[in-house]
Design a protein around this motif. Structure first.
Motif, short mmCIF file in Angstrom:
data_model
loop_
_atom_site.label_atom_id
_atom_site.label_comp_id
_atom_site.label_asym_id
_atom_site.label_seq_id
_atom_site.Cartn_x
_atom_site.Cartn_y
_atom_site.Cartn_z
N LEU A 123 -21.64 18.50 31.53
CA LEU A 123 -21.21 17.47 32.48
C LEU A 123 -22.41 16.89 33.22
O LEU A 123 -23.35 17.60 33.56
N ARG A 124 -22.35 15.59 33.48
CA ARG A 124 -23.46 14.91 34.14
C ARG A 124 -23.65 15.43 35.57
O ARG A 124 -22.69 15.90 36.20
N PRO A 125 -24.86 15.34 36.10
CA PRO A 125 -25.15 15.93 37.41
C PRO A 125 -24.51 15.17 38.56
O PRO A 125 -24.10 14.02 38.44
N LYS A 126 -24.44 15.86 39.68
CA LYS A 126 -23.91 15.27 40.91
C LYS A 126 -24.69 14.02 41.28
O LYS A 126 -25.93 13.99 41.21
N GLY A 127 -23.95 12.96 41.62
CA GLY A 127 -24.60 11.72 42.04
C GLY A 127 -24.84 10.73 40.91
O GLY A 127 -25.27 9.60 41.16
N ALA A 128 -24.56 11.14 39.66
CA ALA A 128 -24.74 10.21 38.54
C ALA A 128 -23.67 9.13 38.59
O ALA A 128 -22.53 9.38 38.98
N PHE A 129 -24.03 7.92 38.19
CA PHE A 129 -23.09 6.80 38.25
C PHE A 129 -22.12 6.86 37.07
O PHE A 129 -22.51 7.11 35.94
N VAL A 130 -20.84 6.65 37.37
CA VAL A 130 -19.79 6.60 36.34
C VAL A 130 -19.38 5.15 36.20
O VAL A 130 -18.67 4.60 37.06
N ALA A 131 -19.82 4.52 35.11
CA ALA A 131 -19.62 3.08 34.97
C ALA A 131 -18.15 2.69 34.98
O ALA A 131 -17.75 1.72 35.63
N GLY A 132 -17.32 3.46 34.27
CA GLY A 132 -15.90 3.10 34.17
C GLY A 132 -15.18 3.14 35.51
O GLY A 132 -14.24 2.38 35.74
N SER A 174 -19.02 13.71 41.34
CA SER A 174 -19.23 14.83 42.27
C SER A 174 -19.91 16.01 41.59
O SER A 174 -20.24 17.00 42.25
N GLY A 175 -20.13 15.93 40.27
CA GLY A 175 -20.90 16.95 39.57
C GLY A 175 -20.08 18.10 38.99
O GLY A 175 -18.90 18.26 39.31
N PRO A 176 -20.71 18.92 38.14
CA PRO A 176 -20.00 19.99 37.44
C PRO A 176 -19.35 21.02 38.35
O PRO A 176 -18.26 21.52 38.06
N LEU A 177 -20.01 21.35 39.47
CA LEU A 177 -19.48 22.41 40.33
C LEU A 177 -18.12 22.05 40.91
O LEU A 177 -17.24 22.91 41.04
N SER A 178 -17.92 20.79 41.24
CA SER A 178 -16.63 20.39 41.80
C SER A 178 -15.52 20.52 40.76
O SER A 178 -14.38 20.87 41.10
N PHE A 179 -15.84 20.27 39.50
CA PHE A 179 -14.83 20.43 38.45
C PHE A 179 -14.60 21.91 38.13
O PHE A 179 -13.49 22.31 37.79
N MET A 180 -15.63 22.71 38.29
CA MET A 180 -15.44 24.16 38.13
C MET A 180 -14.45 24.70 39.16
O MET A 180 -13.71 25.65 38.89
N ASP A 181 -14.43 24.09 40.34
CA ASP A 181 -13.46 24.50 41.37
C ASP A 181 -12.03 24.32 40.87
O ASP A 181 -11.14 25.12 41.20
N ILE A 182 -11.79 23.27 40.07
CA ILE A 182 -10.45 23.04 39.52
C ILE A 182 -10.08 24.18 38.57
O ILE A 182 -8.97 24.72 38.62
N TYR A 183 -11.01 24.55 37.70
CA TYR A 183 -10.77 25.65 36.76
C TYR A 183 -10.52 26.96 37.53
O TYR A 183 -9.68 27.77 37.14
N ASP A 184 -11.27 27.14 38.59
CA ASP A 184 -11.13 28.36 39.39
C ASP A 184 -9.74 28.47 40.00
O ASP A 184 -9.09 29.52 39.93
#
Length: 213
Positions: free
Chosen positions: A140-149, A155-165
């Motif tokens: 997953l792209r790092p925190k702060g990377a621009f998402v064109a779509g 918000s970065g990989p860690l925030s999505f890991m929170d969902i899995y957790d």
């Protein structure tokens, strides 16, 4: 010259089970109906259930009988299969949605909302079956990377890991067995420091073991 000492049947001594061992067996591995009726009346019933399920993989009745006896012999003498085998082998009639696989590996977590949520769904079903699961989140792209779509910044990989957790915590709470997850992360990823420090935050990623690649 050393010689092997064969212990006679008469000299073998059975080590009595501790109360905590019996309690763990009863709560985690003893086969019961959904009404709570114990189908494994004794621990030896569990051994024989598991041995029968393992031996049934053989292609002839002669081999099945041979390996059943070998497996029972080993189990009675301290051979301990993985937890999902002990719990679920031979239990298909009563637990059809469970697995005898302890550990699994997720497919690639794609760097898109669809990809991330698809793997959350797959992981939920995997954990429901009693399996543990591992992921690699540095895809997953790092925190702060621009998402064109989206016209925004991720918000970065860690925030999505929170969902899995949270998903793992919810599924394991419903099923009575603590979920097991492993998250790995490439040390070249820009967010690796946040990954390393994440569990220092109270209550965060408690359903994960973390490892750097």
């Amino acid at each position: 010259m050393l010689k092997a000492v064969k212990m006679s049947h008469e000299t073998e001594k059975e080590v009595p089970m501790q109360s905590v061992s019996l309690d763990i067996w009863d709560k985690k591995y003893r086969l019961k109906t959904k009404q709570g009726e114990c189908l494994d009346k004794t621990m030896d019933d569990t051994y024989r259930r598991v041995a029968r399920a393992l031996a049934d993989a053989e292609d002839t009745e002669e081999k099945r009988a041979l390996w059943y006896e070998k497996f029972v012999w080993a189990l009675r003498r301290g051979a301990i299969p993985a937890g999902r085998i002990t719990s679920n082998a031979g239990a298909l009639e009563h637990k059809p949605a469970t697995s005898t696989i302890n550990c699994t590996v997720s497919g690639t977590v794609e760097d898109s909302m669809d990809g991330i949520l698809e793997k959350v769904h797959e992981a939920g079903l995997t954990l429901k079956a009693g399996c543990g699961i591992g992921y690699e989140f540095s895809t997953l792209r790092p925190k702060g990377a621009f998402v064109a779509g989206a016209g925004a910044y991720t918000s970065g990989p860690l925030s999505f890991m929170d969902i899995y957790d949270k998903m793992c915590f919810t599924v394991s709470s419903a099923g009575g067995r603590r979920g097991a997850q492993m998250a790995t992360f490439d040390i070249s990823h820009p967010d690796v420091t946040d990954f390393i420090k994440a569990k220092r935050e109270a209550g965060r990623l408690r359903q994960f073991n973390l490892s750097c690649l």
